[in-house]
Design an enzyme around this catalytic site. Structure first.
Site, PDB file in Angstrom:
ATOM      1  N   ASP A  11       0.857  -1.185   0.000  1.00 60.09           N
ATOM      2  CA  ASP A  11       0.000   0.000   0.000  1.00 60.09           C
ATOM      3  C   ASP A  11       0.889   1.229   0.000  1.00 60.09           C
ATOM      4  O   ASP A  11       1.749   1.371   0.868  1.00 60.09           O
ATOM      5  CB  ASP A  11      -0.889   0.033   1.249  1.00 60.09           C
ATOM      6  N   ASP A 130     -13.854  -6.843  -3.952  1.00 62.82           N
ATOM      7  CA  ASP A 130     -13.954  -7.102  -2.515  1.00 62.82           C
ATOM      8  C   ASP A 130     -15.378  -7.610  -2.271  1.00 62.82           C
ATOM      9  O   ASP A 130     -16.333  -7.014  -2.762  1.00 62.82           O
ATOM     10  CB  ASP A 130     -13.750  -5.815  -1.698  1.00 62.82           C
TER      11      ASP A 130
END
Lengths: 253, 199
Positions: A11, A130
């Site tokens: 990230d 997701d």
């Protein structure tokens, strides 16, 4: 024989890798280039960079990161996070990314998948999804914005549509198992496996060597992604691969 | 000087970087006159076969590439263009440097696209193997592959399901990689180095 892929995920915020980083012996632990090189040396098969930068202006920083990574490592990598237009995709690919992953933006504008794959090829477009199990257990819903918004869309319908539109790969994260470290969501992965024929990258929930083995032994996925497990130095990529090799799973060593 | 042919498609940056890393100067251009002065050319490519050939035609590069007699390396779709034709989204003509046709992967038991690291096996001895590891792995991303090619032109091959995927092909001044040497780690760089230094 095609090998199973191990993919560390980083990230990146304002050009720095965030989320606990705990590599022993690395000076600049938050530097994406240093980390990318470390994973390259460890034998990672690909990398995924998720840009979690808040604003559009700061995205220029991400383009620079991508350029630098591309000029220093010779392995494939995917960039995702905040890509909303063909122009955004083009910028990342031109900077040296091999693939882009589309998540919320593809839900809002499915045509982005179609256009992107038409222009850049299916192999460039990774559909990141997701999903979360519905309360009644009847299946899974697609969630966006890091799990904060339930779209009400059925996971299996969405992945089929995404592949029809031209996605060349599915990066599937289970919000039920993510961060729990009890293993990948095999049930969800198997269900997706049944309905699409593109490669699947399993994400969310990996906490041990055995979790990697499970997902491949059950043939639920072609690649396994993990973040904190690698960043905290709990496991090294080559340890995972040695373990998988012993289990008879094809890996690149 | 190594010329990278830019016809508006493909991840040129990575190829360019890998070539530079190996110590060679590059120019990236769509202009035949600028490319003509180069010692060797690289034809990269992603996307669809028909679009690529169309773009090559539109850039005025078709005849230039067709008649180029110095070393030419085709990567992925670039390699596919060396064959006679492709059936990707309609039938399209390639350059026809090599015998064979580009077909969709017909094995119903494999995932398509073929994405990831696959073992590259020797189909024949060749000096290109000398600096490589004993077990070479290379990175592929594609859904179509070359069929009915002349086995004499086939140097390296990968197995995918029941299919034999031509990975590395060499004939006369043409060298082609279905995989991405610029993304295939140290062995990929060795294969690229062979083209740049010894081919």
């Amino acid at each position: 024989m095609l090998t199973k892929r191990i993919i560390p995920c980083l990230d990146v915020k304002d050009g720095k890798v965030v989320k606990g980083i705990n590599f022993v012996g690395l000076k600049e632990v938050g530097d994406p280039i240093t980390l990318a090189k470390e994973y390259y040396e460890q034998g990672a098969d690909e990398l995924v960079f998720l840009d979690i930068t808040a604003t559009h202006e700061q995205r220029d920083t991400m383009v620079q990161v991508v350029q630098q990574v591309a000029s220093e490592i010779y392995m494939p990598f995917t960039v995702g996070g905040g890509l909303r237009s063909i122009e955004d995709i083009k910028r990342m690919l031109r900077a040296g990314a091999d693939k882009v992953s589309l998540n919320s933006a593809a839900v809002k504008d499915p045509d982005l998948i179609a256009q992107g794959s038409q222009i850049f090829g299916n192999q460039c477009i990774v559909l990141a999804v997701d999903a979360k199990k519905r309360d009644d257990g009847s299946g899974w819903n697609v969630v966006i914005h890091g799990g904060r918004i339930d779209t009400g869309m059925d996971l299996l319908e969405w992945v089929q549509k995404g592949v029809e539109l031209g996605a060349g790969e599915i990066l599937l994260t289970s919000m039920d198992t993510d961060g729990v470290k009890q293993g990948y969501d095999l049930e969800m992965l198997e269900a997706v496996r049944q309905v699409v024929n593109v490669p699947i990258i399993a994400s969310g929930g990996c906490g041990s060597l055995d979790h990697f083995a499970q997902v491949f032994e059950k043939d639920c996925a072609d690649a396994a992604l993990a973040a904190s497990l690698f960043h905290y130095g709990e496991l090294r990529v080559q340890d995972v691969k040695m373990y998988l090799k012993q289990k008879g799973i094809p890996v690149r060593l | 000087m190594i010329g990278i042919i830019d016809y508006g498609m493909g991840n040129l940056y990575s190829v360019q970087n890998a070539v530079k890393k190996l110590g060679f100067e590059t120019i990236t251009s769509s202009d035949p006159d600028a490319l003509a002065v180069c010692d060797k050319l690289i034809l990269p490519g992603v996307g669809a076969f028909g679009d690529m050939m169309e773009n090559i035609q539109a850039s005025g590069l078709y005849d230039f590439i067709k008649t180029w007699k110095k070393p030419l390396l085709g990567i992925c779709l670039g390699m596919q263009s060396f064959f006679e034709s492709s059936e990707e989204k309609g039938i399209h003509q390639g350059f026809g440097f090599l015998q064979g046709h580009i077909r969709f992967m017909e094995d119903p038991n494999v995932r398509i696209p073929h994405i990831g690291w696959n073992a590259l096996e020797k189909n024949q001895n060749h000096p290109i193997w000398d600096p490589c590891s004993s077990q070479v792995y290379v990175y592929y991303v594609h859904s179509y592959y070359a069929k009915d090619m002349d086995p004499q032109d086939l140097v390296g091959v990968s197995e995918y399901g029941k299919m034999k995927i031509p990975g590395l092909v060499i004939k006369d001044n043409w060298m082609g990689c279905q995989f991405h040497p610029e993304k295939s780690g140290k062995d990929g760089l060795e294969i690229l180095r062979y083209f740049l230094e010894d081919f």
